[in-house]
Design an enzyme around this catalytic site. Structure first.
Site, mmCIF file in Angstrom:
data_model
loop_
_atom_site.group_PDB
_atom_site.id
_atom_site.type_symbol
_atom_site.label_atom_id
_atom_site.label_comp_id
_atom_site.label_asym_id
_atom_site.label_seq_id
_atom_site.Cartn_x
_atom_site.Cartn_y
_atom_site.Cartn_z
ATOM 1 N N ASP A 7 -5.621 -1.630 2.913
ATOM 2 C CA ASP A 7 -4.617 -1.446 3.713
ATOM 3 C C ASP A 7 -3.723 -2.054 2.888
ATOM 4 O O ASP A 7 -3.729 -2.732 1.749
ATOM 5 C CB ASP A 7 -4.905 -2.401 4.895
ATOM 6 C CG ASP A 7 -3.647 -2.891 5.529
ATOM 7 O OD1 ASP A 7 -2.588 -1.906 6.070
ATOM 8 O OD2 ASP A 7 -3.429 -4.063 5.659
ATOM 9 N N ASP A 9 0.069 -3.738 4.065
ATOM 10 C CA ASP A 9 0.754 -5.165 4.692
ATOM 11 C C ASP A 9 -0.497 -5.856 5.397
ATOM 12 O O ASP A 9 -1.107 -5.483 5.929
ATOM 13 C CB ASP A 9 1.772 -4.439 6.003
ATOM 14 C CG ASP A 9 2.685 -3.592 5.528
ATOM 15 O OD1 ASP A 9 3.344 -3.684 4.472
ATOM 16 O OD2 ASP A 9 2.941 -2.689 6.317
ATOM 17 N N ASP A 168 -6.834 -6.290 6.832
ATOM 18 C CA ASP A 168 -6.429 -7.505 7.788
ATOM 19 C C ASP A 168 -6.556 -7.626 9.283
ATOM 20 O O ASP A 168 -6.303 -8.616 9.822
ATOM 21 C CB ASP A 168 -5.213 -8.314 7.005
ATOM 22 C CG ASP A 168 -3.981 -7.610 7.695
ATOM 23 O OD1 ASP A 168 -3.205 -8.031 8.292
ATOM 24 O OD2 ASP A 168 -3.867 -6.544 7.376
#
Length: 226
Positions: A7, A9, A168
């Site tokens: 991922d 961001d 995250d």
């Protein structure tokens, strides 16, 4: 080949400040009260229309395109301000360097950012050419749909059992599990650790050193820490 999908961001780059600021400006420009910071952080990872839709609520779904456009304009303006640059998280640059050197690993990105946004991040940190596949909100359905992972597998020829998603948010973990690949969560991003665990992550990492170990244990990477 083993495929490591990151991922962006909250995993590679710390973009929370510019995202929150741009969303607040967009809502203000379109006459909506600004969402709480925690609410904005909670939708990071979704593609922009889905993220805005979640924040404005079902009763204002018709306003989503206007707020999306206002967000894009605000984000572009803020990106020109050095105070809102998106830094790499500590240790990420070295980790990507070491993974990229491995002959049997391919790196990829699966993100709710636009392709233009990803390209700008990669250019800023001189990471062009590191990623064999880049799947963005322009290319596939929003997370947690597994489409980004499926397209990355098709593009690289990697096998599911040799593929890892690192993220995250609970959306990343759900996407990975839906695609039948290993899900590794990182605790320095924007969703609570408990949310990632509940979403089915196979490993939870508190720092880059523990992420190195999780990747090594999962795909058999011979670690290089130097």
């Amino acid at each position: 080949m083993k495929l490591i999908l990151f991922d962006c961001d909250g995993t590679l780059v710390d973009s929370q400040h510019i995202i929150v600021a741009a969303m607040e400006r967009a809502f203000d420009a379109e006459g909506f009260p600004a969402p709480e910071r925690t609410a904005i952080l909670g939708i990071i990872g979704l593609s922009l229309p889905q993220a805005v839709g979640a924040l404005v609520g079902a009763e204002h779904v018709g306003e989503v395109p206007r707020v999306v456009e206002a967000y894009k304009n605000s984000f572009r303006d803020l990106r020109a301000d050095a105070a809102h640059h998106e830094p790499l998280f500590p240790g990420i640059e070295a980790l990507l360097h070491d993974l990229h050197r491995a002959d049997d690993l391919l790196l990829g990105i699966v993100t709710g950012k636009s392709r233009r946004g990803v390209d700008m991040v990669l250019k800023r940190f001189e990471l062009e050419g590191r990623f064999a596949t880049i799947q963005t909100a322009d290319d596939a359905p929003s997370k947690p749909h597994p489409g980004m992972v499926e397209q990355a597998l098709a593009e690289t020829g990697a096998e599911r059992q040799a593929t890892v998603v690192i993220g995250d948010t609970s959306f990343d973990m759900q996407m990975a599990k839906s695609a039948g690949v290993t899900a590794i969560g990182v605790g320095w991003g924007y969703h609570p650790v408990e949310a990632l665990v509940a979403a089915g992550c196979d490993h939870m990492c508190s720092n880059v050193d523990s992420l190195r170990a999780a990747i090594a244990d999962t795909v058999g990477w011979t670690r290089s820490d130097g």
